[in-house]
Write an enzyme that holds these catalytic residues in place. Structure first.
Site, mmCIF file in Angstrom:
data_model
loop_
_atom_site.group_PDB
_atom_site.id
_atom_site.type_symbol
_atom_site.label_atom_id
_atom_site.label_comp_id
_atom_site.label_asym_id
_atom_site.label_seq_id
_atom_site.Cartn_x
_atom_site.Cartn_y
_atom_site.Cartn_z
ATOM 1 N N HIS A 144 -4.596 9.818 4.821
ATOM 2 C CA HIS A 144 -4.415 8.653 3.948
ATOM 3 C C HIS A 144 -5.593 8.316 3.036
ATOM 4 C CE1 HIS A 144 -1.101 8.455 6.550
ATOM 5 N NE2 HIS A 144 -1.457 7.455 7.345
ATOM 6 N N HIS A 197 0.985 8.416 2.915
ATOM 7 C CA HIS A 197 1.260 6.985 2.967
ATOM 8 C C HIS A 197 1.121 6.406 1.569
ATOM 9 C CE1 HIS A 197 1.509 2.873 4.162
ATOM 10 N NE2 HIS A 197 1.247 3.082 5.442
ATOM 11 N N HIS A 261 9.282 6.047 7.444
ATOM 12 C CA HIS A 261 8.357 4.969 7.766
ATOM 13 C C HIS A 261 8.627 3.779 6.850
ATOM 14 C CE1 HIS A 261 4.451 2.874 8.018
ATOM 15 N NE2 HIS A 261 4.305 3.475 9.192
ATOM 16 N N GLU A 313 7.835 4.093 13.459
ATOM 17 C CA GLU A 313 7.886 2.814 12.738
ATOM 18 C C GLU A 313 8.893 2.909 11.596
ATOM 19 O OE1 GLU A 313 3.751 2.547 11.604
ATOM 20 O OE2 GLU A 313 3.219 1.537 13.455
ATOM 21 N N GLU A 329 8.142 -4.189 11.514
ATOM 22 C CA GLU A 329 6.701 -4.415 11.363
ATOM 23 C C GLU A 329 6.424 -5.503 10.329
ATOM 24 O OE1 GLU A 329 2.732 -1.918 9.982
ATOM 25 O OE2 GLU A 329 4.498 -0.824 10.669
ATOM 26 N N CYS A 331 4.025 -5.711 8.308
ATOM 27 C CA CYS A 331 3.653 -5.088 7.033
ATOM 28 C C CYS A 331 4.877 -4.662 6.223
ATOM 29 C CB CYS A 331 2.755 -3.877 7.272
ATOM 30 S SG CYS A 331 1.019 -4.274 7.575
ATOM 31 N N CYS A 397 -3.513 -3.166 10.424
ATOM 32 C CA CYS A 397 -3.006 -3.301 9.057
ATOM 33 C C CYS A 397 -2.355 -4.653 8.805
ATOM 34 C CB CYS A 397 -2.027 -2.174 8.749
ATOM 35 S SG CYS A 397 -0.695 -1.996 9.954
ATOM 36 N N CYS A 398 -1.659 -5.212 9.812
ATOM 37 C CA CYS A 398 -0.876 -6.420 9.590
ATOM 38 C C CYS A 398 -1.716 -7.676 9.366
ATOM 39 C CB CYS A 398 0.106 -6.634 10.737
ATOM 40 S SG CYS A 398 1.361 -5.334 10.891
#
Length: 634
Positions: A144, A197, A261, A313, A329, A331, A397-398
């Site tokens: 990423h 990603h 994803h 996910e 999620e 995000c 990340c969230c």
């Protein structure tokens, strides 16, 4: 340009194919008792605690190690730099509110660390610096680097718009220029690859909007166009992590559904829509609209949550929407808000603003505790009392994603278009807008989302069209100006009122908010015989704490049972609850299998239970226990 004018979140001001244009953050001041208190918590608690977590987890130390010669190893996931970048974007948007020396010092420290960590050639990624330089770009599928770059570019743009400083913007330009020298058509001697990603696509479009340098737009287009050819080399024999998981299985123009994803898919579609807003490629918009329709009719939870599978996910098959195992999620919900904002800008269609609002209230806000310092990664629709928010995650990340959305929220309330003011969200607020060279002041007074009455007062005399979103659920909405009734607005549209407005003119919108019982498509087998409760924009749920001694799956809501709406100012920060009578199923203590397994309870006899439903966004803020969104009904 002043900070007041220079801080649109998604800057479609000069986008030739945008139907709607943004209003800068500094021109909208929220004064409500629902969202603005959460935003104050974001500023006063969330951002500060997140910075401490960035220190405690060595995430900031990863930047220091690049320049201090310590030889310390990198700590955490390879993409942990993004946690700093998302935090920085959130902090930058927050600068449009008040002078905050402590926050400004943190921003200055983070900014200096990032600038110092950049290579002379423009490369920026602390995992691949100070010892791993020879491994750069070696595993785009999983590590990423471009995703990290995208989050940094967005933070740099936000920082520039809110401070006027070009310090980080120059870092972003050097980074983007370097990426552009590496990636592109093979005919130019470059790598025809992209990242596993998505994120950099919309970041590059925003950098183009900020700088006017077309090469950034062209690079974004390349990274979108190259995807879908199997360039990432995913293992097609793997059940989960194949090219479909990475959205690398077919070109975006040929896609018909959300796949793989969930967060990556949302970021991809946001970037695709951004690209359309600049180049007008109808094939991109058609694909985005087609995919949106498939998602919302077959693959989205009642909460607006996205992603059915823990494995990867990821999105599941059509109607695969398990409740307790919902991944959903936080995000992904934030990505949906971002995508719908761009679709709204592209088309002006109310359905995108409807979903933006519904997702914000019912899929984003549940991911954030009332004290602002704990988070959900997943947001299930049923639980046995085991799922609780956490202060931080190894893959964090969230939390900073929530922070940056809440910090930027005023930028979503209004839009403008030529001689039009569009009201997208209903929230007690004051706004100063520019419409066709006219300064227009608007004041909203409302208790939304608890009450559907909205009063808008025009503060300046001007001729313009006021467009008000009428949610699709608002059957029977009414509209009046200075007490004079207007034609009944149609749900699922924007009501349009063009006139010579005078200072003091008041428009009153009434959006009826009856309790609505919603049922799933019959192919969502887990919800057959069950209903979900909604009122206005809010989804409701049952918690065990309100039904002591009764298993929530044994509660049966009778079809004729009335539900009252009750204010609970001392509950969960002040909410409106739904109350009524339910029945305890007569099969609660029966055998596992038997001839009477589906016998319906009657309205008479014993077993009456008081039912109380609370807003889903507020669940898990009290003692642990069962939770159910979907309630049995006979």
């Amino acid at each position: 340009m002043t900070t007041l004018d220079a801080a649109p979140v998604i800057d479609t001001t000069r986008s030739p194919h945008a139907r709607l244009h943004p209003v800068a953050l500094g021109r909208v001041h929220l004064t409500d008792t629902f969202l603005e208190p959460r935003r104050r918590i974001n500023r006063d608690a969330t951002l500060l605690s997140q910075y401490r977590h960035l220190e405690d987890t060595h995430t900031l130390r990863n930047f220091r190690r690049v320049t201090d010669g310590s030889g310390e190893p990198f700590v955490g996931y390879v993409f942990n730099d993004t946690d700093v970048y998302k935090w920085l974007e959130a902090a930058a948007w927050t600068l449009t509110e008040d002078h905050d020396p402590a926050l400004e010092d943190m921003i200055a420290e983070a900014t200096g660390l990032i600038e110092s960590a950049q290579d002379e050639n423009g490369y920026l990624d602390t995992y691949y610096t100070a010892g791993r330089e020879d491994q750069r770009w070696s595993n785009l599928k999983d590590n990423h680097e471009l995703y990290c770059a995208g989050h940094f570019i967005q933070a740099a743009v936000a920082h520039h718009r809110t401070t006027g400083s070009e310090q980080l913007l120059n870092v972003a330009r050097r980074l983007a220029d370097y990426i552009g020298s590496v990636f592109g058509p093979a005919s130019q001697g470059k790598c025809e690859l992209t990242d596993g990603h998505e994120e950099i696509e919309m970041a590059l479009v925003e950098l183009y909007r900020e700088t006017g340098e077309k090469n950034y737009l062209e690079l974004a287009q390349f990274l979108i166009e190259v995807r879908g050819r199997g360039v990432l080399g995913a293992d097609e024999s793997h059940q989960t992590f194949n090219s479909t998981y990475y959205q690398d299985h077919t070109p975006v123009r040929e896609m018909n559904r959300v796949v793989g994803h969930a967060v990556r898919m949302m970021y991809l579609m946001a970037g695709v829509t951004d690209l359309y807003l600049e180049n007008g490629d109808q094939g991109l918009l058609s694909a985005a609209q087609r995919i949106w329709t498939q998602m919302t009719t077959r693959q989205m939870y009642i909460s607006g949550g996205l992603g059915a599978r823990y494995e990867g996910e990821a999105f599941g098959d059509d109607y695969e929407l398990p409740n307790a195992r919902a991944y959903t999620e936080t995000c992904a919900a934030i990505g949906s808000v971002m995508w719908n904002a761009r679709l709204m800008a592209a088309t002006g269609e109310a359905k995108y603003a409807d979903l933006l609002e519904h997702t914000l209230y019912n899929a984003v806000l549940p991911g954030w505790s009332q004290d602002g310092e704990e988070y959900f990664y997943q947001n299930p629709l049923a639980d046995e009392g085991n799922h609780r928010r956490k202060a931080w995650f190894g893959c964090a990340c969230c939390p900073p994603n929530v922070a940056r959305l809440m910090a930027s929220l005023p930028g979503y309330v209004y839009s403008t278009a030529k001689n039009e003011v569009w009201v997208n969200l209903y929230v007690d607020s004051e706004a100063s807008l520019s419409v066709s060279g006219q300064d227009v002041k608007l004041t909203q007074r409302t208790e939304y989302p608890w009450d559907g009455k909205v009063e808008l007062t025009v503060g300046t005399a001007a001729h313009f069209t006021l467009k008000l979103r009428i949610p699709a659920w608002a059957e029977g909405a009414s509209l009046s100006v200075n007490g004079e009734q207007s034609p009944a607005p149609e749900p699922g549209t924007y009501a349009s009122l063009e006139r010579d407005w005078q200072a003091g003119d008041t428009l009153t919108l009434n959006l009826p908010m009856p309790v609505r019982r919603v049922r799933s498509h019959p192919r969502v087998l887990e919800n057959v015989g069950r209903v979900a409760l909604l009122r206005g924009p809010l989804l409701y749920t049952l918690e065990e704490v309100d039904h002591p001694g009764t298993a929530l799956d044994d509660l049966v809501l009778l079809p004729a049972a009335e539900l009252s709406v009750q204010s609970a100012p001392n509950l969960l920060g002040g909410v409106v609850v739904l109350e009524g009578q339910a029945r305890r199923s007569p099969q609660a203590d029966s055998d596992l299998y038997g001839p009477d397994a589906n016998e319906a309870p009657t309205a008479s006899g014993s077993g009456s239970v008081k039912l109380r439903a609370v807003p889903y966004y507020a669940w898990a803020n009290r003692e642990p226990g069962q939770m159910r969104v979907w309630i049995r009904e006979r």
